[in-house]
Write an enzyme that holds these catalytic residues in place. Structure first.
Site, PDB file in Angstrom:
ATOM      1  N   HIS A  59      -3.597  -1.575  10.735  1.00  0.00           N
ATOM      2  CA  HIS A  59      -3.495  -1.929   9.311  1.00  0.00           C
ATOM      3  C   HIS A  59      -2.766  -0.850   8.513  1.00  0.00           C
ATOM      4  CE1 HIS A  59      -5.593  -4.293   5.880  1.00  0.00           C
ATOM      5  NE2 HIS A  59      -4.479  -3.727   5.423  1.00  0.00           N
ATOM      6  N   ASN A  93       3.285  -7.564   3.278  1.00  0.00           N
ATOM      7  CA  ASN A  93       3.398  -7.739   1.819  1.00  0.00           C
ATOM      8  C   ASN A  93       4.405  -6.759   1.237  1.00  0.00           C
ATOM      9  OD1 ASN A  93       1.747  -5.501   2.282  1.00  0.00           O
ATOM     10  ND2 ASN A  93       0.573  -5.775   0.411  1.00  0.00           N
ATOM     11  N   HIS A 228     -10.598  -5.237   6.558  1.00  0.00           N
ATOM     12  CA  HIS A 228     -11.383  -4.379   5.642  1.00  0.00           C
ATOM     13  C   HIS A 228     -12.613  -5.024   5.026  1.00  0.00           C
ATOM     14  CE1 HIS A 228      -8.928  -6.611   2.860  1.00  0.00           C
ATOM     15  NE2 HIS A 228      -7.856  -5.862   3.019  1.00  0.00           N
ATOM     16  N   ASP A 301      -5.732   0.932   6.517  1.00  0.00           N
ATOM     17  CA  ASP A 301      -5.231   0.326   5.281  1.00  0.00           C
ATOM     18  C   ASP A 301      -4.446   1.360   4.468  1.00  0.00           C
ATOM     19  OD1 ASP A 301      -4.551  -1.573   3.487  1.00  0.00           O
ATOM     20  OD2 ASP A 301      -6.571  -1.979   2.759  1.00  0.00           O
ATOM     21  N   HIS A 305       1.214   4.344  -2.887  1.00  0.00           N
ATOM     22  CA  HIS A 305       1.835   4.044  -4.182  1.00  0.00           C
ATOM     23  C   HIS A 305       2.234   5.374  -4.802  1.00  0.00           C
ATOM     24  CE1 HIS A 305       0.345  -0.101  -4.137  1.00  0.00           C
ATOM     25  NE2 HIS A 305      -0.823   0.367  -3.762  1.00  0.00           N
TER      26      HIS A 305
HETATM   27  O1  DOR Z   1      -5.775  -2.147  -1.919  1.00  0.00           O
HETATM   28  C1  DOR Z   1      -4.924  -2.870  -1.429  1.00  0.00           C
HETATM   29  N1  DOR Z   1      -3.655  -2.438  -1.279  1.00  0.00           N
HETATM   30  N2  DOR Z   1      -5.253  -4.125  -1.063  1.00  0.00           N
HETATM   31  C2  DOR Z   1      -4.318  -5.001  -0.701  1.00  0.00           C
HETATM   32  O2  DOR Z   1      -4.660  -6.125  -0.388  1.00  0.00           O
HETATM   33  C3  DOR Z   1      -2.897  -4.644  -0.689  1.00  0.00           C
HETATM   34  C4  DOR Z   1      -2.721  -3.195  -0.520  1.00  0.00           C
HETATM   35  C5  DOR Z   1      -1.304  -2.761  -0.827  1.00  0.00           C
HETATM   36  O3  DOR Z   1      -0.380  -3.302  -0.186  1.00  0.00           O
HETATM   37  O4  DOR Z   1      -1.102  -1.886  -1.657  1.00  0.00           O
HETATM   38 ZN    ZN Z   2      -5.979  -6.376   2.160  1.00  0.00          ZN
HETATM   39 ZN    ZN Z   3      -3.848  -3.648   3.440  1.00  0.00          ZN
END
Ligand code: DOR
Ligand code: ZN
Ligand code: ZN
Length: 433
Positions: A59, A93, A228, A301, A305
């Site tokens: 992830h 994404n 998650h 995850d 950013h």
């Molecule tokens: O916290 C998150 N960040 N949840 C998501 O579903 C997308 C991810 C992201 O791509 O920043």
């Molecule tokens: Zn997610």
């Molecule tokens: Zn994610």
């Protein structure tokens, strides 16, 4: 090139072996007795490290393309190898999202010469008529978000989810799901902090969507990985279904296993993530489920950013995770909060098995020579200013860790070591299903 790794303690199927590893270029050749005579080209000293199969993160958001300012293939896979990961599975994404074989092809082509570790790519199955071609192009699996639209398409309704299940079932690939029911997510205005965000992304949103998915999935022979899982109630429900079906897999992140809502008061917007950080009871229950064998995968995850995007009125969800996972998780294991051997499986053999990554996840003859070296050390504080990720912040700031990655080997060569840092050798290969 024949290499002998000496002075390591090798993790093999739940045992620690005092042996040497022979690797020949990109393959593991053999495990041999210490002192056994073999002519080799070079000797690599593990200096007493614990040697694990190269870690797999199922992830990761590597970003790149139009959002390279957040992270790109080079910075993301540098963060991976610095964190001990030798394989990452990249989420779709992106901007634009990976919804067509053409975009997947472009993404694979663009990644090829830039990746320091092996990478597989998920695709987003928005268009039923493109699913087969996405499989042909080599996506490692599919991923959907149940709480957000992409290209004005969403999976809010049972009917659409049902159609999707039918289409993905035919492919035999795993469907990964971000499960939050949008009808149970509260309204967030133009300005919110981490506590307001967490309240809006309610426990009920996750639980409800998990229930709906399990109910719809009954008809199909479809492998589903719940990404998650953050709530006690959510994982309890999946655990119940896992007793009757081998099709359901659970993923938990290091953050949801470690941090509780008190961190929201401390670091506020930095901690905003979807699903949010929950209460202490949830954290404790997730750990209990780990001991009980209910957790299949730990996914970082890793969701980078910019700091501005985190600190603004509507903070972006997510934070980097590749460089904190090992220090945090192995420290929790050392302290007895989570099970050591299940932790290793959740980062190696389990994701390799669930995603059919042949040749990965175990230190076996003929497997890819990806290895992760760890050491337990006196307490030190996690410091995000040293990250290779472009996102130099973390809700684990100040976490007292007792584990370090001392070396990461990808396809037979060191791509990270503690003294030199990341060695920019782009040896990674794209893994297709
Ligand atoms: O916290 C998150 N960040 N949840 C998501 O579903 C997308 C991810 C992201 O791509 O920043
Ligand atoms: Zn997610
Ligand atoms: Zn994610």
């Amino acid at each position: 090139m024949l290499t002998r790794i000496v002075n390591g303690r090798i993790w093999k199927d739940g045992n620690i072996l005092e042996k040497d590893i022979l690797i020949e270029d990109e393959k593991i050749l053999d495990l041999i007795r210490k002192g056994q005579k073999v002519q080799v080209d070079r000797i690599l000293d593990a200096k007493g490290a614990l040697i694990l199969p190269g870690l797999v993160d199922a992830h990761t958001h590597l970003r790149d393309s139009r959002i390279s300012y957040k992270e790109d293939f080079v910075s993301g896979t540098s963060a991976a190898v610095a964190g001990g990961f030798t394989v990452v599975l990249d989420m779709p994404n992106t901007e634009p999202p990976i919804t067509s074989p053409e975009r997947l092809e472009d993404r694979i082509a663009s990644a090829r010469k830039k990746i320091l570790c092996d990478v597989g790519f998920y695709a987003m199955p928005l268009y039923m008529d493109k699913i087969e071609d996405l499989v042909r192009t080599g996506c490692i699996g599919f991923k959907i978000y149940t709480h957000k639209s992409f290209e004005e398409i969403n999976f809010f309704e049972d009917e659409t989810i049902d159609k999707l299940f039918k289409a993905v079932e035919k492919t035999g690939l795993t469907l990964s799901i971000h499960a939050e029911d949008p009808s149970k997510i509260g309204y967030l205005g133009e300005k919110y902090n981490a506590i307001e965000h967490a309240r809006a992304h309610s426990i009920e949103a996750e639980v409800n969507m998990i229930k709906r998915i399990l109910n719809l999935a009954k008809k199909y022979n479809l492998k589903i990985r719940f990404c998650h899982i953050s709530t006690a109630e959510g994982i309890k429900i999946v655990a119940g279904e896992k007793r009757y079906s081998l099709n359901y897999f659970t993923e938990v992140t290091p953050a949801h296993l470690t941090l509780d809502e008190s961190i929201l008061h401390k670091y506020d917007k930095i901690c905003v993530v979807e699903p949010p950080i929950r209460g202490k009871e949830d954290v404790i229950f997730l750990r209990k489920m780990f001991w009980n064998g209910v957790i299949d995968i730990i996914g970082t995850d890793h969701a980078p950013h910019t700091l501005d995007e985190k600190l603004c009125d509507r903070p972006a969800p997510g934070f980097p995770g590749l460089e904190t996972a090992v220090p945090v998780l192995f420290t929790l294991a050392k302290k007895g909060f989570i099970p050591f051997s299940k932790l290793i499986e959740s980062l190696t053999s389990n994701p390799a098995r669930i995603f059919n990554l042949n040749g990965y996840g175990a230190i076996d003859k003929d497997n890819v020579s990806n290895l992760t070296f760890l050491k337990f050390v006196p307490e030190y504080e996690i410091d995000s200013s040293k990250f290779y990720s472009k996102a130099k912040f973390t809700p684990f700031k100040g976490f007292k860790a007792e584990t370090i990655v001392t070396r990461t080997i990808v396809r037979g060569e060191t791509v990270y070591d503690r003294e030199s840092g990341v060695i920019d050798e782009r040896r990674g290969k794209v893994i297709k299903h």
